[in-house]
Design an enzyme around this catalytic site. Structure first.
Site, PDB file in Angstrom:
ATOM      1  N   ARG A 188       0.746  -4.945  -4.793  1.00 17.97           N
ATOM      2  CA  ARG A 188       0.857  -6.099  -3.898  1.00 17.97           C
ATOM      3  C   ARG A 188       1.107  -7.300  -4.805  1.00 17.97           C
ATOM      4  O   ARG A 188       0.545  -7.385  -5.892  1.00 17.97           O
ATOM      5  CB  ARG A 188      -0.425  -6.267  -3.094  1.00 17.97           C
ATOM      6  CG  ARG A 188      -0.772  -5.031  -2.249  1.00 17.97           C
ATOM      7  CD  ARG A 188      -1.855  -5.318  -1.251  1.00 17.97           C
ATOM      8  NE  ARG A 188      -2.392  -4.118  -0.630  1.00 17.97           N
ATOM      9  CZ  ARG A 188      -1.867  -3.528   0.451  1.00 17.97           C
ATOM     10  NH1 ARG A 188      -0.791  -4.013   1.017  1.00 17.97           N
ATOM     11  NH2 ARG A 188      -2.442  -2.451   0.966  1.00 17.97           N
TER      12      ARG A 188
ATOM     13  N   GLY B 201       0.840  -1.207   0.000  1.00 20.84           N
ATOM     14  CA  GLY B 201       0.000   0.000   0.000  1.00 20.84           C
ATOM     15  C   GLY B 201       0.869   1.250   0.000  1.00 20.84           C
ATOM     16  O   GLY B 201       1.856   1.322   0.737  1.00 20.84           O
TER      17      GLY B 201
ATOM     18  N   VAL C  57      -8.791   8.028   1.097  1.00 20.17           N
ATOM     19  CA  VAL C  57      -8.442   9.451   1.281  1.00 20.17           C
ATOM     20  C   VAL C  57      -7.232   9.553   2.220  1.00 20.17           C
ATOM     21  O   VAL C  57      -6.356  10.407   2.051  1.00 20.17           O
ATOM     22  CB  VAL C  57      -9.650  10.197   1.912  1.00 20.17           C
ATOM     23  CG1 VAL C  57      -9.258  11.545   2.472  1.00 20.17           C
ATOM     24  CG2 VAL C  57     -10.756  10.347   0.882  1.00 20.17           C
TER      25      VAL C  57
ATOM     26  N   ARG D 206      -6.535  -2.616   8.785  1.00 22.81           N
ATOM     27  CA  ARG D 206      -7.134  -3.947   8.678  1.00 22.81           C
ATOM     28  C   ARG D 206      -6.773  -4.810   9.879  1.00 22.81           C
ATOM     29  O   ARG D 206      -7.578  -5.543  10.394  1.00 22.81           O
ATOM     30  CB  ARG D 206      -6.597  -4.628   7.417  1.00 22.81           C
ATOM     31  CG  ARG D 206      -7.688  -5.072   6.507  1.00 22.81           C
ATOM     32  CD  ARG D 206      -7.201  -5.841   5.317  1.00 22.81           C
ATOM     33  NE  ARG D 206      -5.880  -5.473   4.824  1.00 22.81           N
ATOM     34  CZ  ARG D 206      -5.577  -5.366   3.542  1.00 22.81           C
ATOM     35  NH1 ARG D 206      -6.506  -5.508   2.633  1.00 22.81           N
ATOM     36  NH2 ARG D 206      -4.358  -5.096   3.157  1.00 22.81           N
TER      37      ARG D 206
ATOM     38  N   ASP E 253       4.662  -4.447   6.230  1.00 21.85           N
ATOM     39  CA  ASP E 253       4.961  -5.790   6.698  1.00 21.85           C
ATOM     40  C   ASP E 253       5.245  -6.810   5.578  1.00 21.85           C
ATOM     41  O   ASP E 253       6.291  -7.468   5.567  1.00 21.85           O
ATOM     42  CB  ASP E 253       3.723  -6.216   7.521  1.00 21.85           C
ATOM     43  CG  ASP E 253       3.950  -7.499   8.249  1.00 21.85           C
ATOM     44  OD1 ASP E 253       5.037  -7.644   8.809  1.00 21.85           O
ATOM     45  OD2 ASP E 253       3.050  -8.358   8.233  1.00 21.85           O
TER      46      ASP E 253
ATOM     47  N   ASP F 132       2.369  -0.006  12.103  1.00 19.72           N
ATOM     48  CA  ASP F 132       2.242  -1.234  12.887  1.00 19.72           C
ATOM     49  C   ASP F 132       3.487  -2.122  12.832  1.00 19.72           C
ATOM     50  O   ASP F 132       3.405  -3.318  13.114  1.00 19.72           O
ATOM     51  CB  ASP F 132       1.018  -2.032  12.401  1.00 19.72           C
ATOM     52  CG  ASP F 132       1.108  -2.379  10.920  1.00 19.72           C
ATOM     53  OD1 ASP F 132       2.002  -1.864  10.225  1.00 19.72           O
ATOM     54  OD2 ASP F 132       0.283  -3.185  10.460  1.00 19.72           O
TER      55      ASP F 132
ATOM     56  N   SER G  26       5.977  -6.345   2.456  1.00 22.18           N
ATOM     57  CA  SER G  26       7.138  -5.963   1.638  1.00 22.18           C
ATOM     58  C   SER G  26       8.433  -6.310   2.362  1.00 22.18           C
ATOM     59  O   SER G  26       9.405  -6.764   1.737  1.00 22.18           O
ATOM     60  CB  SER G  26       7.105  -4.456   1.359  1.00 22.18           C
ATOM     61  OG  SER G  26       5.850  -4.114   0.831  1.00 22.18           O
TER      62      SER G  26
ATOM     63  N   THR H 217       4.247   2.725   5.716  1.00 19.38           N
ATOM     64  CA  THR H 217       2.844   2.310   5.795  1.00 19.38           C
ATOM     65  C   THR H 217       2.088   3.278   6.687  1.00 19.38           C
ATOM     66  O   THR H 217       2.611   3.704   7.720  1.00 19.38           O
ATOM     67  CB  THR H 217       2.685   0.876   6.360  1.00 19.38           C
ATOM     68  OG1 THR H 217       1.316   0.674   6.729  1.00 19.38           O
ATOM     69  CG2 THR H 217       3.546   0.615   7.587  1.00 19.38           C
ATOM     70  N   ILE H 218       0.863   3.579   6.294  1.00 20.02           N
ATOM     71  CA  ILE H 218       0.067   4.491   7.136  1.00 20.02           C
ATOM     72  C   ILE H 218      -0.378   3.799   8.423  1.00 20.02           C
ATOM     73  O   ILE H 218      -0.866   4.451   9.337  1.00 20.02           O
ATOM     74  CB  ILE H 218      -1.176   5.043   6.397  1.00 20.02           C
ATOM     75  CG1 ILE H 218      -2.176   3.932   6.086  1.00 20.02           C
ATOM     76  CG2 ILE H 218      -0.771   5.809   5.154  1.00 20.02           C
ATOM     77  CD1 ILE H 218      -3.568   4.458   5.769  1.00 20.02           C
ATOM     78  N   ASP H 219      -0.196   2.469   8.490  1.00 16.71           N
ATOM     79  CA  ASP H 219      -0.702   1.728   9.657  1.00 16.71           C
ATOM     80  C   ASP H 219       0.173   1.890  10.907  1.00 16.71           C
ATOM     81  O   ASP H 219      -0.308   1.647  12.016  1.00 16.71           O
ATOM     82  CB  ASP H 219      -0.815   0.234   9.332  1.00 16.71           C
ATOM     83  CG  ASP H 219      -1.885  -0.056   8.289  1.00 16.71           C
ATOM     84  OD1 ASP H 219      -2.756   0.813   8.084  1.00 16.71           O
ATOM     85  OD2 ASP H 219      -1.848  -1.139   7.681  1.00 16.71           O
TER      86      ASP H 219
HETATM   87  O1  F6P Z   1      -1.629  -1.327   4.912  1.00 17.40           O
HETATM   88  C1  F6P Z   1      -2.103  -0.079   4.544  1.00 17.40           C
HETATM   89  C2  F6P Z   1      -3.576  -0.127   4.290  1.00 17.40           C
HETATM   90  O2  F6P Z   1      -3.970   1.170   3.909  1.00 17.40           O
HETATM   91  C3  F6P Z   1      -4.450  -0.669   5.410  1.00 17.40           C
HETATM   92  O3  F6P Z   1      -4.715   0.263   6.426  1.00 17.40           O
HETATM   93  C4  F6P Z   1      -5.682  -1.057   4.651  1.00 17.40           C
HETATM   94  O4  F6P Z   1      -6.411  -2.018   5.351  1.00 17.40           O
HETATM   95  C5  F6P Z   1      -5.109  -1.625   3.390  1.00 17.40           C
HETATM   96  O5  F6P Z   1      -3.862  -0.997   3.201  1.00 17.40           O
HETATM   97  C6  F6P Z   1      -5.961  -1.431   2.167  1.00 17.40           C
HETATM   98  O6  F6P Z   1      -5.312  -2.006   1.090  1.00 17.40           O
HETATM   99  P1  F6P Z   1      -5.778  -1.889  -0.428  1.00 17.40           P
HETATM  100  O7  F6P Z   1      -5.576  -0.473  -0.858  1.00 17.40           O
HETATM  101  O8  F6P Z   1      -4.879  -2.825  -1.152  1.00 17.40           O
HETATM  102  O9  F6P Z   1      -7.206  -2.288  -0.450  1.00 17.40           O
END
Ligand code: F6P
Length: 319
Positions: A72, A11, A250, A171, A103, A129, A105, A125-127
């Protein structure tokens, strides 16, 4: 090392461009050639290479997305995919790789490293995590985007005396939900890491209603519940007029904040320095405001733990 490659993967996250710029310019300063790989591991398997120089990364530090594109790639999870990726890199005379991603990657990076290619990952990553680093590129921007959106939602919630369920990304993790909820004074914050139940949520909202509070913000990480279902349950159980807002992608776009640009610049440069010093199999990370190298194995073997005391603090402060 005379030639390295750089890619963005998984992502996208605001600040990836700033990281690519830093990798390229730091490498050029060492006299090292840089090859960009488009579309992450997917592009690697299709040999989507392009030479990058100082000029290629001009005017991108402030842009969201990634000039290298990202993807991905399920194929790269398999040993055959990894061996094919290594062969593509070796075929181009690439002696080291820097990859910006989350993660999944970093697992790809660890696989290539174990096949003998020097690799340094950068957390993007924006997560937020990832274990081993206090910050990931993109989190600060996504957080500010979410906070801005929730503040706007709060205005209309107050005007109409409504309850809003706002779904934010995450997620598997609730770092974004928790930080946004604390910053916005959300009445309720639901994250995947902390068990919750809808009766307790509704009881809390009813208690507020008894005190005359008809407007509420419930922030939910996408991995904790589906906002649409939760909104319907809340309305039915409490009688509060409820609306749902899903912030979605967004949060992944937009110009990176100064915090993310600077983090990306520092980690991008550090990743190249590690490779040049012969240190690899690492993620360039930040700990206590200092750039450090953390073994990729330890990053991928665990997850970052969400601090439950912060969740408790948000609950106390929103009462
Ligand atoms: O891992 C970053 C993230 O933005 C998660 O927060 C989100 O669940 C996921 O990617 C969404 O992925 P995609 O854009 O592939 O649907």
């Amino acid at each position: 090392m005379r030639r390295i490659a750089v890619m963005t993967s998984g992502g996208d996250a605001p600040g990836m461009n700033a990281a690519v710029r830093a990798v390229v310019r730091r490498a050029v300063a060492f006299g090292v050639e840089v090859i960009g790989i488009r579309r992450g591991f997917y592009g690697l398997l299709r040999e989507e290479f392009e030479p990058l120089g100082t000029e290629s990364v001009h005017d991108i530090i402030h842009r969201g997305g990634t000039i290298l594109l990202t993807a991905r790639c399920a194929e790269f999870l398999a040993p055959q995919g990894q061996a094919a990726g290594l062969a593509s890199l070796r075929g181009r005379g690439i002696e080291g790789l820097v990859c910006v991603g989350g993660d999944g990657s970093l697992r790809g990076c660890a696989a290539l490293e174990s096949l003998g290619l020097p690799v340094v990952g950068i957390p993007g990553t924006i997560d937020n995590d990832l274990a081993g680093t206090e910050a990931t590129i993109g989190f600060d921007t996504a957080l500010n985007t979410a906070v801005d959106a929730v503040d706007r939602v709060r205005d209309t919630a107050t005007a109409h005396e409504r309850t809003f369920v706002v779904e934010v990304m995450g997620r598997h993790s609730g770092f974004l939900a928790l930080a946004a909820g604390l910053a916005c004074g959300a009445e309720t914050i639901l994250v995947p890491e902390i068990p919750w139940n809808v009766d307790v949520v509704c009881r809390g909202l009813r208690r507020g209603l008894e005190r005359g509070l008809r407007q509420n913000i419930v922030i939910v990480a996408e991995g904790a519940a589906r906002a649409v279902d939760l909104g319907a349950q809340i309305e039915q159980a409490t009688g509060l007029e409820t609306r749902v807002t899903i912030l979605g992608h967004v949060q992944r776009g937009g110009s990176p904040t100064a915090v993310d640009r600077n983090l990306a610049s520092q980690l991008g440069a550090a990743a190249v320095e590690f490779l040049m010093e012969g240190h690899h199999g690492l993620m360039a990370a930040v700990q206590g405001n200092v750039q450090v190298g953390v073994p990729l194995r330890s990053v991928t073997a665990s997850r970052r733990h969400l601090d439950p005391s912060l969740h408790e603090l948000a609950r106390i402060l929103s009462a």
